[in-house]
Design a protein around this motif. Structure first.
Motif, PDB file in Angstrom:
ATOM      1  N   ILE A   1      22.538 198.403 144.457  1.00 18.40           N
ATOM      2  CA  ILE A   1      22.309 199.209 145.637  1.00 18.40           C
ATOM      3  C   ILE A   1      23.181 200.379 145.850  1.00 18.40           C
ATOM      4  O   ILE A   1      22.856 201.435 146.090  1.00 18.40           O
ATOM      5  CB  ILE A   1      22.449 198.385 147.011  1.00 18.40           C
ATOM      6  CG1 ILE A   1      21.286 197.466 147.078  1.00 18.40           C
ATOM      7  CG2 ILE A   1      22.441 198.986 148.176  1.00 18.40           C
ATOM      8  CD1 ILE A   1      21.571 196.310 148.035  1.00 18.40           C
ATOM      9  N   LEU A   2      24.466 200.277 145.312  1.00 17.96           N
ATOM     10  CA  LEU A   2      25.444 201.352 145.169  1.00 17.96           C
ATOM     11  C   LEU A   2      24.833 202.460 144.412  1.00 17.96           C
ATOM     12  O   LEU A   2      24.861 203.620 144.788  1.00 17.96           O
ATOM     13  CB  LEU A   2      26.788 200.680 144.870  1.00 17.96           C
ATOM     14  CG  LEU A   2      27.933 201.584 145.313  1.00 17.96           C
ATOM     15  CD1 LEU A   2      27.903 200.884 146.943  1.00 17.96           C
ATOM     16  CD2 LEU A   2      29.176 201.178 144.794  1.00 17.96           C
ATOM     17  N   LEU A   3      24.388 201.959 143.093  1.00 15.40           N
ATOM     18  CA  LEU A   3      23.897 203.087 142.232  1.00 15.40           C
ATOM     19  C   LEU A   3      22.518 203.459 142.981  1.00 15.40           C
ATOM     20  O   LEU A   3      22.307 204.828 142.827  1.00 15.40           O
ATOM     21  CB  LEU A   3      23.589 202.465 140.939  1.00 15.40           C
ATOM     22  CG  LEU A   3      22.760 203.185 140.156  1.00 15.40           C
ATOM     23  CD1 LEU A   3      23.332 204.572 139.573  1.00 15.40           C
ATOM     24  CD2 LEU A   3      22.240 202.242 138.755  1.00 15.40           C
ATOM     25  N   GLY A   4      21.715 202.794 143.782  1.00 17.45           N
ATOM     26  CA  GLY A   4      20.262 202.953 144.148  1.00 17.45           C
ATOM     27  C   GLY A   4      20.348 204.243 145.079  1.00 17.45           C
ATOM     28  O   GLY A   4      19.741 205.198 144.726  1.00 17.45           O
ATOM     29  N   PHE A   5      21.438 204.058 146.010  1.00 14.19           N
ATOM     30  CA  PHE A   5      21.578 205.177 147.051  1.00 14.19           C
ATOM     31  C   PHE A   5      21.370 206.591 146.558  1.00 14.19           C
ATOM     32  O   PHE A   5      20.465 207.749 146.857  1.00 14.19           O
ATOM     33  CB  PHE A   5      22.556 205.025 148.012  1.00 14.19           C
ATOM     34  CG  PHE A   5      22.043 204.146 149.063  1.00 14.19           C
ATOM     35  CD1 PHE A   5      21.221 204.594 150.070  1.00 14.19           C
ATOM     36  CD2 PHE A   5      22.665 202.972 149.481  1.00 14.19           C
ATOM     37  CE1 PHE A   5      20.555 203.938 151.108  1.00 14.19           C
ATOM     38  CE2 PHE A   5      22.117 201.973 150.244  1.00 14.19           C
ATOM     39  CZ  PHE A   5      21.335 202.479 151.037  1.00 14.19           C
ATOM     40  N   PRO A   6      22.414 206.912 145.644  1.00 15.31           N
ATOM     41  CA  PRO A   6      22.392 208.242 145.201  1.00 15.31           C
ATOM     42  C   PRO A   6      21.149 208.852 144.365  1.00 15.31           C
ATOM     43  O   PRO A   6      20.815 210.061 144.294  1.00 15.31           O
ATOM     44  CB  PRO A   6      23.599 208.517 144.485  1.00 15.31           C
ATOM     45  CG  PRO A   6      24.045 207.189 144.157  1.00 15.31           C
ATOM     46  CD  PRO A   6      23.675 206.081 145.109  1.00 15.31           C
ATOM     47  N   VAL A   7      20.531 207.701 143.734  1.00 18.41           N
ATOM     48  CA  VAL A   7      19.692 208.123 142.889  1.00 18.41           C
ATOM     49  C   VAL A   7      18.028 208.042 143.303  1.00 18.41           C
ATOM     50  O   VAL A   7      17.161 208.295 142.531  1.00 18.41           O
ATOM     51  CB  VAL A   7      19.475 207.564 141.455  1.00 18.41           C
ATOM     52  CG1 VAL A   7      20.790 207.640 140.915  1.00 18.41           C
ATOM     53  CG2 VAL A   7      19.332 205.947 141.491  1.00 18.41           C
ATOM     54  N   LEU A   8      17.955 207.881 144.680  1.00 12.48           N
ATOM     55  CA  LEU A   8      16.797 207.482 145.116  1.00 12.48           C
ATOM     56  C   LEU A   8      15.654 208.787 145.121  1.00 12.48           C
ATOM     57  O   LEU A   8      14.710 208.652 144.708  1.00 12.48           O
ATOM     58  CB  LEU A   8      16.747 207.419 146.731  1.00 12.48           C
ATOM     59  CG  LEU A   8      17.398 206.150 147.007  1.00 12.48           C
ATOM     60  CD1 LEU A   8      17.619 205.928 148.477  1.00 12.48           C
ATOM     61  CD2 LEU A   8      16.114 204.938 146.595  1.00 12.48           C
ATOM     62  N   ARG A   9      16.246 210.010 144.883  1.00 10.58           N
ATOM     63  CA  ARG A   9      15.351 211.188 145.107  1.00 10.58           C
ATOM     64  C   ARG A   9      14.867 211.320 143.437  1.00 10.58           C
ATOM     65  O   ARG A   9      14.304 212.476 143.272  1.00 10.58           O
ATOM     66  CB  ARG A   9      15.948 212.273 145.662  1.00 10.58           C
ATOM     67  CG  ARG A   9      16.106 212.031 147.084  1.00 10.58           C
ATOM     68  CD  ARG A   9      17.050 213.126 147.806  1.00 10.58           C
ATOM     69  NE  ARG A   9      17.071 213.027 149.035  1.00 10.58           N
ATOM     70  CZ  ARG A   9      16.025 213.642 149.728  1.00 10.58           C
ATOM     71  NH1 ARG A   9      15.073 214.371 149.176  1.00 10.58           N
ATOM     72  NH2 ARG A   9      16.073 213.345 151.152  1.00 10.58           N
ATOM     73  N   LEU A  10      15.663 210.675 142.440  1.00 11.31           N
ATOM     74  CA  LEU A  10      15.557 211.335 141.117  1.00 11.31           C
ATOM     75  C   LEU A  10      14.446 210.468 140.286  1.00 11.31           C
ATOM     76  O   LEU A  10      14.364 209.197 140.857  1.00 11.31           O
ATOM     77  CB  LEU A  10      16.943 211.055 140.425  1.00 11.31           C
ATOM     78  CG  LEU A  10      18.205 211.962 141.026  1.00 11.31           C
ATOM     79  CD1 LEU A  10      19.447 211.552 140.326  1.00 11.31           C
ATOM     80  CD2 LEU A  10      17.694 213.705 141.135  1.00 11.31           C
ATOM     81  N   LYS A  11      13.898 211.251 139.330  1.00 11.36           N
ATOM     82  CA  LYS A  11      12.976 210.336 138.748  1.00 11.36           C
ATOM     83  C   LYS A  11      13.256 210.699 137.044  1.00 11.36           C
ATOM     84  O   LYS A  11      14.004 211.811 136.761  1.00 11.36           O
ATOM     85  CB  LYS A  11      11.491 211.295 138.891  1.00 11.36           C
ATOM     86  CG  LYS A  11      10.689 210.088 140.008  1.00 11.36           C
ATOM     87  CD  LYS A  11       9.422 210.832 140.017  1.00 11.36           C
ATOM     88  CE  LYS A  11       9.303 211.911 140.866  1.00 11.36           C
ATOM     89  NZ  LYS A  11       7.938 212.386 141.245  1.00 11.36           N
TER      90      LYS A  11
END
Lengths: 384, 266, 404
Positions: free
Chosen positions: C180-190
């Protein structure tokens, strides 16, 4: 859906069966051997660190071929089983289990400390004696966790102590920069060096830093050394980084003394660093090149392989001689008698006449300080 | 009675370009409303604004899903998934199906917003979850039947004929149980027979499901026959609104379309 | 039979190969005697071999393009008919179960040990498969969660004496937490951007472990990590290996069970939809943020779990075991086996982990053989060994009824 699951299961099954057969046939041929003494040689035989592992394999081959030509030991032939661990702990576990499942009696190896640590637990459980020519991590013997472990090389702290004492007492430097390559070996050594310097209270550590192994440009750290006005640099690590750092230091016309370890005391270092290597100090195993056994070992190597032996060759040669001697003297490959023999019986090796102390370190194996003079490492006379 | 959707003074800019300027419109229960205008008039932008894909620069979007409810809810600036949850579902101009999923699964995705099973419930497959799963399949299949593409249920969405893909988009939107369906050029690329069928489907959806419909369409014959009310956009501004008859005779609208060699009776 | 142009092509290929391999296979510098050996024989052999192999290569490519459809249908219908037989089905399952149970007793400790490794990679592969294969989020830093699991057991055991079985859920939870920690900053990235950031994340974790000595003991690692205990009985190394094997078998069954359930659930469908089309997915009311975080967390939890087993199995861990290469291997085994398919991932893991071990006989050439096998695989079957197929729902008009 039933059908799909089924067909997948079938495919899965077929693959499984295929592996089963491979496993069966590879393991079937192993169960025959029982008569000879089997010596496992574990270490890096491929990959980046192969150059540290292959000399051991060659040393073992040379000795064993010679012994087998004269009806082996105690009239038993010696068989050699080499397994590659690429110096990785997780692979070393596989290597170790492979060796014990193939029924080795003793193991010469592993080469790297990390891999050795991972594998030792397995050997300990099945009571197999392990003797390493190059695993220098102090905890391996000093922790007392591994009574089955012996080595023919001095642990890192001995080396670090020598480097620090040499710098403080003989070179009389006061400001020392301690660098390392962030690796298990290099960083461990640097930590010891830093602690010894602190304990001495004569000199001080002006810089303690890790460099990234494999990088091209070390000018940042070189600049720091310059700014901190360090009189000497103690580097823990291997020669590729050392040669780059020393070259960049000399390019900046810095005359800082460079002291390093046996990872650097390698002719490749001089070849790569060229003129910059002049004057560099490096610790290395005590020079025993006048020892007749060492001379014979090296000339055998040249005769068979057509080149000079590589790193840890003499240590490995000694390790194999020591373990074979123990087997011969105790007339068995039994764990207790072997460890006993190793600790009590002296054996003549290229590193001198050895036996092992209670913790498994070889008595009498140590380091000397060398300096590069005219493109070769020369032993320093006023060693401690 | 409140309108189900009431947009007031909606504006949207892209850099300096005014894509939409003070657009106001309202849609009442059970109406079929069309949004027309030349290419680049801002129709799809308008859709994207009210479904939350873009956040409008200014203006308000009110919905009231129950006509008898007096209070309105402003949904301007909410995330698309929340707007869908509140009851507005849309289709896309360039079909955006989940190509590698089956037709039925596409519709089942639409049911996501009305169901609840979480990770742990899904793993344990409790009775409640099993029933919910079963209901999702049943409901989705029924929606496929309504839209007349149930024969394709287990085909991959990408293998469907074009007309059926359009219908699947509608079916998927219907699965979210909307009160307002937004269709972006539903008849584009269809042959005349398919277009007529689509018209019937849309009417049926209104009658049987009590769903209001807002659609963008270029096929004027289709629009004139189907809609109760038409809004005309040009260069981001609303230039006319009214019944189909009124629009057909509105000189402003005719002028806007003149450049395009346009004939309302086509 | 052969066209002239093809022969010319093959001659060109063989000339090119002779040129390429010239420095390594023809020239040999003897440093001891300071002479150069010219091994012209090698060059001729390479020339002939590459000439014929290039014919074979072209033939195979042609087969792939034209003939594959016909052959496939024939073969698969035969396949289906055999499999349809329920007797065959049950007996094969029983056989597999017997094989699994008998394995450590029939084969040597070494075989059991590497099988345990392979099973560990099955769990890792299935975990990463949730993130990459289902949700379509290309994660190149997956090994970080593996490290989190391994270090959580090693450190908790070192400081608080936490046992293996207590560490398993803790490792999984910590893995999920870091997911989840990694998930938050990369939510907008693809796509590519996501891949780069996750790659960076993996490196950050490794560098922290390497440099934060007081916490992780730095590069010298943690030794003497105990193996799982069996109700307090001390086991020999043979018994422990067998024990680890069965623990791993259970974990693999658990993973397959959970992943299979998730795949066919509301969440699983949302993941697949997210992979297919993010915009449409959101328009259908799926919360992108939540769904992505779920994927990262569940995927990472399995890595944490496998990490705990890894630490116990190796009994020594240091940061060098968690390099980018490890992430790359896990990703490759998914791609090789068949993205998104559970059986594909299992097959991929077995091939990827066991093959190099069994190729030890070829020692120096094993990585070469392995690399060549990978290249051939990707040329002739890019979708992976086992292709993911969509679920088939059988529905009667009286109401939905799905059948497995």
């Amino acid at each position: 859906m039933v059908k799909k699951i089924k067909s997948r299961f079938l495919l899965f099954f077929l693959i499984f069966a295929l592996f089963g057969f491979t496993v069966f046939f590879t393991s079937a041929k192993l169960s025959i051997a029982a008569e000879p003494i089997i010596i496992g040689i574990a270490g890096a035989h491929s990959g980046d660190l192969a150059s540290y592992g292959i000399p051991t394999l060659r040393a073992a081959k040379l000795i064993i071929d010679e012994k087998n030509a004269k009806c082996g030991i105690n009239n038993r032939k010696i068989k050699l089983l080499a397994e590659d661990d690429v110096c990785k702990p997780e692979i070393a576990v596989n290597t170790a289990t492979k060796l014990i499942s193939e029924g080795v009696h003793v193991v010469v190896g592993h080469i790297c400390s990390g891999a050795t640590k991972a594998a030792l637990g397995i050997y300990k459980d099945v009571k197999i004696v392990v003797i390493s020519p190059s695993a220098t991590n102090p905890a391996l013997t000093k922790s007392g966790n591994y009574p089955n472990f012996f080595r023919t090389i001095a642990p890192d702290d001995v080396q670090a102590k020598l480097e620090v004492d040499f710098a403080i007492n003989i070179l009389k430097v006061k400001k020392i920069a301690v660098l390392h390559d962030k690796g298990d070996y290099g960083k461990g050594l640097a930590e010891y060096a830093r602690n010894f310097i602190k304990e001495s209270k004569i000199a001080q550590v002006v810089l303690y830093e890790g460099v990234t192994p494999g990088a091209v440009d070390y000018s940042a750290v070189v600049q720091k050394i310059k700014r901190k006005k360090a009189e000497a640099v103690i580097f823990g690590g291997y020669h590729p980084e050392a040669s780059k750092i020393i070259t960049q230091m000399r390019k900046k016309r810095m005359k800082t003394i460079f002291i390093s370890d046996d990872g650097v005391k390698d002719d490749t270092f001089i070849k790569v660093a060229g003129e910059s290597a002049e004057g560099v100090y490096a610790t290395g195993p005590k020079n025993t090149s006048n020892n007749p056994i060492a001379l014979k070992a090296v000339s055998d190597h040249k005769r068979v392989y057509g080149e000079d032996p590589g790193a840890f060759f003499l240590n490995a040669y000694s390790a194999v001689l020591a373990i074979l001697n123990a087997i011969e003297k105790s007339c068995s490959t039994d764990y207790n008698s072997l460890t006993n023999a190793l600790k009590t019986e002296f054996v003549a090796t290229p590193l001198g006449i050895l036996k092992f102390d209670d913790k498994g370190d070889a008595i009498g194996v140590g380091f000397s300080m060398y300096q590069v003079k005219n493109g070769v490492f020369v032993k320093i006379k006023q060693a401690l | 009675m409140n309108p189900v959707l009431e947009v007031s003074k909606l504006s949207m800019n892209f850099g300096g370009l005014k894509a939409l300027e003070n657009i106001s419109l309202d849609i009442f229960q059970n109406e079929i409303v069309s949004l027309i205008g030349p290419n680049g008039a801002g129709k799809t932008t308008f859709f994207n604004c009210i479904t939350g894909i873009y956040t409008p620069v200014s203006g308000d979007i009110f919905i009231s899903s129950l006509p008898q409810k007096t209070e309105k809810e402003n949904i301007c600036g909410l995330k698309p998934n929340i707007i869908t949850k509140k009851g507005m579902a849309r289709t896309f101009q360039n079909i955006r199906l989940f190509q590698n999923m089956t037709v039925l699964e596409n519709v089942m995705i639409g049911r996501h917003v009305r169901t609840h099973a979480g990770i742990i419930a899904s793993v344990l497959k409790l009775k409640k979850t099993r029933n919910e799963e079963k209901k999702i399949v049943d409901d989705s299949y029924n929606i496929l039947k309504k839209t007349g593409i149930e024969n394709f249920a287990n085909e991959k969405a990408s293998t469907l004929p074009y007309g059926a893909q359009r219908k699947l988009e509608i079916a998927r939107a219907l699965a979210t149980e909307p009160f307002l369906l937004l269709l972006d050029e539903p008849a584009a690329g269809m042959n005349p027979a398919e277009t007529i069928e689509l018209g019937l489907l849309i009417k049926e959806i209104r009658e049987k499901e009590n769903i209001s419909i807002l659609l963008i369409e270029h096929d004027m014959k289709f629009v004139m026959n189907l809609c109760d009310k038409i809004f005309v956009l040009d260069y981001g501004k609303k230039i006319a609104s009214g019944t189909p008859d009124a629009i057909q005779n509105n000189p402003v609208v005719i002028k806007a379309y003149l450049g395009e060699d346009f004939d309302f009776d086509a | 039979m052969f066209k002239l142009s093809e022969i010319i092509k093959s001659i060109a290929v063989s000339a090119w190969f002779m040129f390429l391999t010239f420095p390594i296979l023809v020239i040999k510098v003897n440093t001891y005697e300071k002479t150069i050996d010219w091994r012209w024989k090698n060059m001729i052999l390479i020339g002939i071999a590459s000439f014929f192999l290039s014919f074979l290569w072209r033939y195979m490519l042609k087969q792939k393009e034209y003939g594959s459809d016909k052959k496939k249908s024939k073969a698969s219908s035969f396949f289906k008919n055999t499999v349809k037989n329920p007797k065959f089905y049950t007996s094969s399952i029983v056989l597999i179960l017997c094989l699994i149970i008998a394995f450590p007793f029939v084969f040597s400790i070494y075989q059991t040990n590497i099988m345990t490794s392979a099973l560990m990679y099955v769990v890792l592969g299935l975990g990463l498969n949730i993130v990459v294969g289902l949700a379509g989020l290309l994660d190149l830093g997956y090994v970080a969660f593996f490290a989190v699991g391994a270090y959580s057991y090693a450190l908790l055991n070192h400081h608080f004496g936490i046992t293996f079985f207590m560490a398993l859920p803790i490792g999984a939870l910590l893995g999920a937490f870091f997911g989840i920690l990694l998930g938050f900053p990369v939510l907008r990235l693809k796509g590519d951007y996501l891949a780069i950031v996750t790659l960076g994340f993996g490196e950050i974790i490794r560098l922290i472990l390497e440099n934060w000595n007081d916490f992780s003991f730095g590069p010298s690692g943690i030794a003497n990590i105990p193996k799982p205990s069996f109700f307090g009985i001390n086991l020999s190394i043979y018994e422990t290996t067998t024990y680890m094997y069965f623990i791993m078998i259970l974990l693999v069954f658990l993973t397959v069970f959970v992943v299979n359930r998730l795949e066919d659930s509301r969440i699983g469908r949302a993941w697949i939809a997210l992979k297919e089309d993010e915009v449409a997915c959101q328009a259908m009311g799926i919360d992108k943020t939540k769904t992505k975080l779920y994927a990262f967390a569940t995927g990472a939890a399995w890595a944490g779990l496998a990490g705990v087993v890894f630490a116990a199995k190796t009994s020594f861990i240091n940061p060098a075991s968690f390099t980018f290469l490890e992430s790359a291997i896990i990703l490759s085994l998914i791609v090789l086996g068949g993205m998104g398919s559970i059986f594909g991932v299992i097959t991929g893991a077995f091939i990827f982990i066991l093959l190099p071990e069994y190729l030890r006989a070829f020692s120096d050439y094993r990585m070469l053989v392995f690399g060549a096998a990978m290249v051939l695989m990707m040329v002739f079957r890019p979708q992976g060994i086992i292709k993911k197929r969509r679920r088939f729902y059988k529905i009667s008009d009286s109401g939905g009824k799905k059948q497995r």
